[in-house]
Design a protein around this motif. Structure first.
Motif, PDB file in Angstrom:
ATOM      1  N   GLU A   8       0.846  -1.281  -0.097  1.00 51.02           N
ATOM      2  CA  GLU A   8      -0.034   0.040   0.001  1.00 51.02           C
ATOM      3  C   GLU A   8       0.969   1.114   0.043  1.00 51.02           C
ATOM      4  O   GLU A   8       1.954   1.200   0.834  1.00 51.02           O
TER       5      GLU A   8
ATOM      6  N   ASN B 153      -4.523   4.993  -1.943  1.00 50.98           N
ATOM      7  CA  ASN B 153      -5.751   5.544  -1.435  1.00 50.98           C
ATOM      8  C   ASN B 153      -6.486   6.832  -2.135  1.00 50.98           C
ATOM      9  O   ASN B 153      -5.492   7.803  -2.299  1.00 50.98           O
TER      10      ASN B 153
ATOM     11  N   GLU C 131      -8.302   2.022  -3.245  1.00 50.46           N
ATOM     12  CA  GLU C 131      -8.812   1.901  -1.747  1.00 50.46           C
ATOM     13  C   GLU C 131      -9.722   3.248  -1.507  1.00 50.46           C
ATOM     14  O   GLU C 131      -9.313   4.326  -1.589  1.00 50.46           O
TER      15      GLU C 131
ATOM     16  N   ASP D 196     -11.825   0.382   2.626  1.00 53.31           N
ATOM     17  CA  ASP D 196     -10.768   0.514   3.668  1.00 53.31           C
ATOM     18  C   ASP D 196     -11.334   0.903   4.786  1.00 53.31           C
ATOM     19  O   ASP D 196     -12.556   1.583   4.805  1.00 53.31           O
TER      20      ASP D 196
ATOM     21  N   LYS E  10     -11.109  -4.443   3.563  1.00 57.61           N
ATOM     22  CA  LYS E  10      -9.947  -4.229   4.649  1.00 57.61           C
ATOM     23  C   LYS E  10     -10.511  -3.908   6.063  1.00 57.61           C
ATOM     24  O   LYS E  10     -11.319  -2.830   6.288  1.00 57.61           O
TER      25      LYS E  10
HETATM   26 MG    MG Z   1      -5.606   2.514   3.126  1.00 56.05          MG
END
Ligand code: MG
Ligand code: C2E
Ligand code: MG
Ligand code: MG
Length: 282
Positions: free
Chosen positions: A59, A118, A150, A180, A201
């Motif tokens: 990530e 993200n 995400e 997320d 997640k």
């Molecule tokens: Mg994240």
């Protein structure tokens, strides 16, 4: 003191910035300069298979090193710019940087693993996101399977038609989607049926005491079994110890991230991580 959605709260540098409004305008003013002056950079946190302990991806996490004030946490500055056009500028920089990094690793002959980026709700809902990602991938001749997006669960509430359209468009260009901070967004679970999601997640808040707290254990179990029955990949965030990992492994969690394996590292440390045999990491 800055508010940062209950994430890692800490008091930021100057006492005269105690007032949130002042902090907000400081961030909004400084960030464009910060980008121009290369104060932003990315670190990469490994995502690890719960069964084999092999790294299965990374990530990308944004870092801001200010020359006078030191490190400014993304938990602090992202929420401030999250609903402004600045988040698009920042998000595009991250996408460009990540795809360039992948191209560099490819050119160096390193094995490529997917990188999760993200993206804020505001950016997801802008018409520029899909063409921008597509352009980044094409320019560097990269397979779209190398990028995952995400989106926090909270970003999806209240925007469901817009969100569905944006997610479908991402699917059309073969980009995988993760929800997320799952479990913190107070949204209806019915969106999981409507949204073309690939990965859930579990938020760190539920993982922290999953092995010792009855309620957290029940929540983790429920999320994992929900993900299994919907055929989604399940990733646990914030795994810091063996007890958490053992619990998650027994429940059938697929992938974990956390300081137990590694914090986010600079790009030049990634190849070293990939060379380590899996069993020496534990
Ligand atoms: Mg994240
Ligand atoms: P997130 O996407 O949920 O990222 C996970 C956060 O948990 C990261 O914090 C990571 O460093 C931290 N973390 C990972 N493992 C552990 C652990 O074992 N223990 C603990 N205590 N923490 C762990 P970070 O890097 O401070 O980022 C905070 C949030 O800022 C991210 O949460 C994400 O929402 C946002 N963010 C970071 N980079 C970006 C970006 O490029 N774009 C956008 N829109 N948001 C970003
Ligand atoms: Mg998260
Ligand atoms: Mg989180």
């Amino acid at each position: 003191q800055a508010k940062n959605n209950g994430r890692n709260t800490f008091s930021l540098f100057l006492p005269q910035m105690e007032k949130e409004a002042q902090l907000h305008s400081w961030i909004e003013n400084e960030l464009p300069n910060a980008m121009q002056q290369h104060q932003l950079y990315l670190q990469y946190q490994p995502k690890v298979c719960c069964v084999t302990n092999n790294i299965v991806g990374f990530e990308a996490l944004l870092r801001w090193q200010h020359p006078e004030h030191g490190f400014v946490s993304p938990g602090e500055f992202i929420p401030v710019i999250e609903n402004t056009n600045l988040i698009i500028t920042v998000g595009e920089w991250v996408l460009s940087e990540v795809t360039q990094q992948l191209a560099n690793w490819r050119d160096e002959g390193l094995p490529l693993l997917p990188i999760a980026v993200n993206i804020s709700g505001y950016h997801l809902h802008s018409p520029t996101l899909i063409p921008y990602i597509d352009q980044c991938l094409r320019q560097r001749s990269l397979n779209p399977e190398l990028i995952e997006i995400e989106i926090t669960e909270g970003a999806l509430t209240g925007n469901s038609d817009e969100s569905i359209n944006a997610m479908r468009a991402l699917k059309e260009i073969h980009i995988k989607l993760a929800i997320d901070d799952f479990g913190t967004g107070y949204s209806s679970l019915s969106y999981l049926k409507k949204f073309p999601v690939d990965i859930l997640k579990i938020d760190r808040a539920f993982v922290r005491e999953c092995y010792s707290n009855k309620e957290d254990a029940a929540i983790c179990k429920a999320i994992i079994s929900l993900a299994k029955s919907l055929e989604l990949q399940i990733v646990a965030e914030g795994v810091e110890n063996q007890a958490q990992l053992a619990f998650l492994g027994v429940q059938g969690c697929d992938v974990y991230q956390g300081f137990y394996f590694s914090k986010a590292v600079d790009a030049d440390k990634v190849s070293a991580l990939l060379m380590e045999p899996a069993d020496t990491a534990l």
